[in-house]
Design a protein around this motif. Structure first.
Motif, short mmCIF file in Angstrom:
data_model
loop_
_atom_site.label_atom_id
_atom_site.label_comp_id
_atom_site.label_asym_id
_atom_site.label_seq_id
_atom_site.Cartn_x
_atom_site.Cartn_y
_atom_site.Cartn_z
N SER A 22 0.48 -3.18 6.39
CA SER A 22 0.52 -3.43 4.83
C SER A 22 1.22 -2.32 4.24
O SER A 22 1.88 -2.58 3.15
N GLY A 23 1.23 -0.92 4.87
CA GLY A 23 2.11 -0.11 4.21
C GLY A 23 3.45 0.20 4.58
O GLY A 23 4.37 0.91 4.22
N VAL B 264 -8.78 6.09 2.37
CA VAL B 264 -8.35 7.19 3.22
C VAL B 264 -8.56 8.50 2.67
O VAL B 264 -8.47 9.45 3.29
N GLY C 22 -8.74 -4.33 2.38
CA GLY C 22 -7.59 -5.06 2.63
C GLY C 22 -6.44 -4.35 2.23
O GLY C 22 -6.47 -3.09 2.64
N MET C 23 -5.34 -4.80 1.59
CA MET C 23 -3.96 -4.16 1.13
C MET C 23 -4.42 -3.26 0.01
O MET C 23 -5.16 -3.64 -0.90
N GLY C 24 -4.06 -1.91 0.28
CA GLY C 24 -4.14 -0.86 -0.73
C GLY C 24 -5.11 -0.08 -0.88
O GLY C 24 -6.00 -0.10 0.18
N VAL D 210 0.05 4.29 0.76
CA VAL D 210 -0.61 5.28 1.94
C VAL D 210 0.45 5.34 3.10
O VAL D 210 0.51 6.56 3.50
N GLY D 211 0.93 4.18 3.34
CA GLY D 211 1.62 4.10 4.74
C GLY D 211 1.33 4.66 6.09
O GLY D 211 1.92 5.26 6.55
N CYS D 212 -0.07 4.37 6.34
CA CYS D 212 -0.38 4.61 7.56
C CYS D 212 0.62 4.29 8.70
O CYS D 212 0.75 3.11 8.70
N PHE E 148 0.13 2.92 11.48
CA PHE E 148 -0.11 1.95 12.53
C PHE E 148 -0.46 0.57 11.46
O PHE E 148 -0.88 -0.51 12.11
N CYS E 149 -0.10 0.46 10.25
CA CYS E 149 -0.57 -0.40 9.60
C CYS E 149 0.75 -1.42 8.75
O CYS E 149 1.57 -0.57 8.39
N CYS F 214 -3.95 -6.00 9.05
CA CYS F 214 -3.90 -6.20 7.77
C CYS F 214 -2.31 -6.22 7.40
O CYS F 214 -1.73 -5.31 7.90
N CYS G 91 0.70 -1.28 0.02
CA CYS G 91 -0.09 -0.03 -0.12
C CYS G 91 0.94 1.38 0.01
O CYS G 91 1.84 1.39 0.89
S1 SF4 Z 1 -3.72 -0.89 3.73
FE1 SF4 Z 1 -5.21 0.82 4.78
S2 SF4 Z 1 -4.36 1.18 6.91
FE2 SF4 Z 1 -2.93 -0.03 5.59
S3 SF4 Z 1 -1.50 1.61 4.79
FE3 SF4 Z 1 -3.05 1.43 3.44
S4 SF4 Z 1 -4.66 2.70 3.59
FE4 SF4 Z 1 -3.33 2.91 5.56
#
Ligand code: SF4
Length: 344
Positions: A119-120, A191, A155-157, A112-114, A116-117, A331, A110
């Motif tokens: 996946s990012g 997001v 999910g991811m992305g 976006v790189g939140c 707390f996640c 995730c 992903c």
């Molecule tokens: S998968 Fe969702 S929560 Fe995780 S970094 Fe991407 S947008 Fe953010």
């Protein structure tokens, strides 16, 4: 070889016409695949044998394979699906008494790189195709033998950064001749990219839009959701209002509660002021700890008081049940445990 799930019914009719076949063969193929879950052309017994062989030479239904599986004690099943290029994404089935929800990925990793996640953590490798997004439904259905009633693109992305594939996949899953899932039971979670939200509002799709807000002010949101740096909460609320005006569907605001970060009474009051300006529901999500991520879940007392503060202000608030806690619920965790990262 074309991915059957990537092509529209009319393209399938054309493909079959090129083989000298009438249009009704497309309907037969789609029934086998979507209604009966048969993905091997050799098993499509009402098709002539030579046609089955020809289809198998031109089209493929499943391009990925489940490379790992994690089962939680509450029935949640998480799969790691490995695609033909070796990249992998997660997909999750969340069964309940009267519904069964599939949580699908739309990208490998992903962008976006939140903060707390999981996946990012490694960024993004590539978008999934519409067929790859849809294919996750088939892997989940075979893994858990349940009919999927609801879909969340959570999910991811980031779905709105893979807009065309996301919309094509949603159209297929809600098409009565294919997925047959009610559009009202499909949620696209973002997001928040205001121009893409407005574009989505103009599609003829009565889906639910969920906006991952996670913070009640721009300063905190820029820290938690780096991709939001260029997008103010004001711009996001304006796009969400436009979505409601166009589609008549209440927007869901998603808010992951991080202990000591965004779970304070002041944050609850700020969030309430924002949410009261929209026709919306608020979904609170208890943070699931992720190795390597510097956040903790909220204390139970903080969580309850946050929820009550919002409810006292007349908001429709839900605390999303924490499911699959023993199945690498957050995730991106299963993928990391299996040594998959987009930088490999
Ligand atoms: S998968 Fe969702 S929560 Fe995780 S970094 Fe991407 S947008 Fe953010």
């Amino acid at each position: 070889m074309r991915h059957l799930l990537d092509i529209s019914p009319s393209e399938l009719v054309e493909e079959l016409a090129a083989m000298g076949q009438p249009a009704y063969r497309a309907r037969q193929v789609l029934q086998w695949v979507w209604q009966h879950g048969v993905c091997d052309f050799a098993e499509m017994t009402n098709l002539p044998k030579p046609l089955r062989a020809e289809l198998a030479g031109r089209l493929v239904v499943l391009t990925g394979r489940p490379a790992a599986r994690s089962d939680a004690s509450d029935g949640v099943v998480k799969l790691l699906v490995e695609w033909s290029d070796g990249q992998a994404t997660e997909t999750v089935m969340i069964p309940a008494a009267r519904r069964c929800t599939a949580c699908l990925s739309v990208q490998v990793g992903c962008p976006v790189g939140c903060a707390f996640c999981a996946s990012g953590l490694d960024g993004v490798a590539r978008d999934l195709s519409a067929g790859e997004i849809l294919e996750q439904l088939f892997h989940l259905r075979s893994a858990a033998a349940r009919r999927i009633t609801h879909v969340v693109l959570m999910g991811m992305g980031e779905p709105l950064l893979n807009y065309d594939a996301t919309v094509a996949a949603v159209r297929a899953m809600v098409d009565p001749a294919r997925g047959g899932i009610s559009a009202r039971r499909v949620t696209v979670s973002t997001v928040g990219l205001p121009s893409q939200i407005r574009r989505l509002a103009r599609e003829d799709l009565p889906i639910t839009l969920a906006i991952s807000l996670h913070a009640p002010n721009d300063d905190l949101r820029r820290q938690l959701v780096p991709a939001a740096r260029a997008v103010s909460i004001e711009a996001l609320l304006a796009a969400a209002s436009d979505f409601f005006a166009r589609r008549g569907r209440e927007v869901t605001l998603e808010y992951v509660l991080l202990g000591g970060v965004n779970d304070t009474p002041a944050c609850a009051d700020q969030l309430a002021r924002l949410a009261r300006r929209l026709r919306c529901n608020v979904n609170l999500i208890r943070f699931n700890p992720v190795p390597g991520v510097p956040f903790v879940p909220p204390r139970e007392s903080a969580l309850r008081s946050f929820l009550e503060r919002l409810r006292r202000r007349g908001l429709n608030v839900h605390l999303r049940a924490s499911r699959g806690a023993d199945a690498e619920a957050a995730c991106g965790q299963l993928r990391r445990r299996n040594g998959k990262s987009v930088t490999e």
